[in-house]
Scaffold this motif. Structure first.
Motif, PDB file in Angstrom:
ATOM      1  N   GLN A  79      40.437  54.086  38.186  1.00  7.58           N
ATOM      2  CA  GLN A  79      39.702  52.898  37.760  1.00  7.58           C
ATOM      3  C   GLN A  79      40.410  52.224  36.604  1.00  7.58           C
ATOM      4  O   GLN A  79      41.021  52.866  35.751  1.00  7.58           O
ATOM      5  CB  GLN A  79      38.279  53.293  37.313  1.00  7.58           C
ATOM      6  N   VAL A  80      40.353  50.892  36.621  1.00  6.18           N
ATOM      7  CA  VAL A  80      40.904  50.078  35.536  1.00  6.18           C
ATOM      8  C   VAL A  80      39.794  49.165  35.034  1.00  6.18           C
ATOM      9  O   VAL A  80      39.096  48.531  35.834  1.00  6.18           O
ATOM     10  CB  VAL A  80      42.103  49.252  36.016  1.00  6.18           C
ATOM     11  N   GLN A  81      39.648  49.113  33.735  1.00  4.58           N
ATOM     12  CA  GLN A  81      38.666  48.222  33.125  1.00  4.58           C
ATOM     13  C   GLN A  81      39.401  47.069  32.439  1.00  4.58           C
ATOM     14  O   GLN A  81      40.414  47.288  31.768  1.00  4.58           O
ATOM     15  CB  GLN A  81      37.801  48.964  32.098  1.00  4.58           C
ATOM     16  N   LEU A  82      38.873  45.875  32.613  1.00  2.00           N
ATOM     17  CA  LEU A  82      39.471  44.669  32.037  1.00  2.00           C
ATOM     18  C   LEU A  82      38.416  43.973  31.173  1.00  2.00           C
ATOM     19  O   LEU A  82      37.318  43.693  31.648  1.00  2.00           O
ATOM     20  CB  LEU A  82      39.942  43.719  33.140  1.00  2.00           C
ATOM     21  N   VAL A  83      38.782  43.689  29.938  1.00  3.32           N
ATOM     22  CA  VAL A  83      37.862  43.023  29.022  1.00  3.32           C
ATOM     23  C   VAL A  83      38.522  41.743  28.520  1.00  3.32           C
ATOM     24  O   VAL A  83      39.563  41.782  27.864  1.00  3.32           O
ATOM     25  CB  VAL A  83      37.492  43.924  27.835  1.00  3.32           C
ATOM     26  N   GLU A  84      37.903  40.619  28.854  1.00  3.62           N
ATOM     27  CA  GLU A  84      38.441  39.309  28.486  1.00  3.62           C
ATOM     28  C   GLU A  84      37.781  38.816  27.199  1.00  3.62           C
ATOM     29  O   GLU A  84      36.629  39.147  26.901  1.00  3.62           O
ATOM     30  CB  GLU A  84      38.197  38.296  29.603  1.00  3.62           C
ATOM     31  N   SER A  85      38.503  37.972  26.494  1.00  6.20           N
ATOM     32  CA  SER A  85      37.968  37.339  25.292  1.00  6.20           C
ATOM     33  C   SER A  85      38.691  36.019  25.065  1.00  6.20           C
ATOM     34  O   SER A  85      39.763  35.795  25.635  1.00  6.20           O
ATOM     35  CB  SER A  85      38.128  38.246  24.072  1.00  6.20           C
ATOM     36  N   GLY A  86      38.081  35.161  24.246  1.00  9.61           N
ATOM     37  CA  GLY A  86      38.751  33.939  23.822  1.00  9.61           C
ATOM     38  C   GLY A  86      38.258  32.655  24.435  1.00  9.61           C
ATOM     39  O   GLY A  86      38.743  31.578  24.078  1.00  9.61           O
ATOM     40  N   GLY A  87      37.319  32.719  25.351  1.00  6.85           N
ATOM     41  CA  GLY A  87      36.815  31.486  25.937  1.00  6.85           C
ATOM     42  C   GLY A  87      35.955  30.717  24.949  1.00  6.85           C
ATOM     43  O   GLY A  87      35.674  31.180  23.844  1.00  6.85           O
ATOM     44  N   TRP A  99      39.105  43.166  38.719  1.00 11.59           N
ATOM     45  CA  TRP A  99      38.798  41.890  38.069  1.00 11.59           C
ATOM     46  C   TRP A  99      38.020  42.120  36.788  1.00 11.59           C
ATOM     47  O   TRP A  99      37.219  43.066  36.689  1.00 11.59           O
ATOM     48  CB  TRP A  99      37.943  41.022  38.997  1.00 11.59           C
ATOM     49  N   GLY A 100      38.232  41.228  35.836  1.00 10.32           N
ATOM     50  CA  GLY A 100      37.396  41.221  34.648  1.00 10.32           C
ATOM     51  C   GLY A 100      36.087  40.507  34.930  1.00 10.32           C
ATOM     52  O   GLY A 100      35.871  39.988  36.037  1.00 10.32           O
ATOM     53  N   GLN A 101      35.233  40.468  33.932  1.00  8.69           N
ATOM     54  CA  GLN A 101      33.899  39.892  34.107  1.00  8.69           C
ATOM     55  C   GLN A 101      33.908  38.366  34.002  1.00  8.69           C
ATOM     56  O   GLN A 101      32.937  37.713  34.384  1.00  8.69           O
ATOM     57  CB  GLN A 101      32.936  40.481  33.079  1.00  8.69           C
TER      58      GLN A 101
END
Length: 116
Positions: free
Chosen positions: A1-9, A106-108
């Motif tokens: 499993q890979v977790q993706l956490v986005e930020s900056g929007g 995919w990230g959230q």
């Protein structure tokens, strides 16, 4: 499993800039591709930019010259610097991870709104 956490929007005026970041964790393989996709209301999800672990970049024609994708392999993080933003760049931006085992994550998603 890979977790993706986005930020900056966020919300930005036309002509402004934003920088998105996506931090990956988990079972990350050394040979992989990370990228940014976006989906506007009523439209299909589309590629914005991608970058391989070797540094090969690919951009959608609509963002060439305005957006820059980069990555820090030591931090397993990919960035998207977005300059000269236009209202048509408004969308939810998603980070994507893929590797040679055909794993795909995919990230959230993070909302980017370009409006005056």
């Amino acid at each position: 499993q890979v977790q993706l956490v986005e930020s900056g929007g966020g919300l930005v005026q036309p002509g402004g800039s934003l920088r998105l970041a996506c931090a990956a964790s988990g079972s990350i393989l050394s040979i992989n591709t990370m990228g940014w996709y976006r989906q506007a209301p009523g439209k299909e999800r589309e590629l914005v930019a991608s970058i391989t672990s070797g540094g090969i970049r690919n951009y959608a024609s609509s963002v060439k010259g305005r957006f820059t994708i980069s990555r820090d392999n030591a931090k397993n993080t990919v960035y998207l610097q977005m300059n000269s933003l236009k209202p048509e760049d408004t969308a939810v931006y998603y980070c994507r991870y893929s590797d040679y085992t055909l794993a795909l994550y995919w990230g959230q998603g993070t909302q980017v709104t370009v409006s005056s």
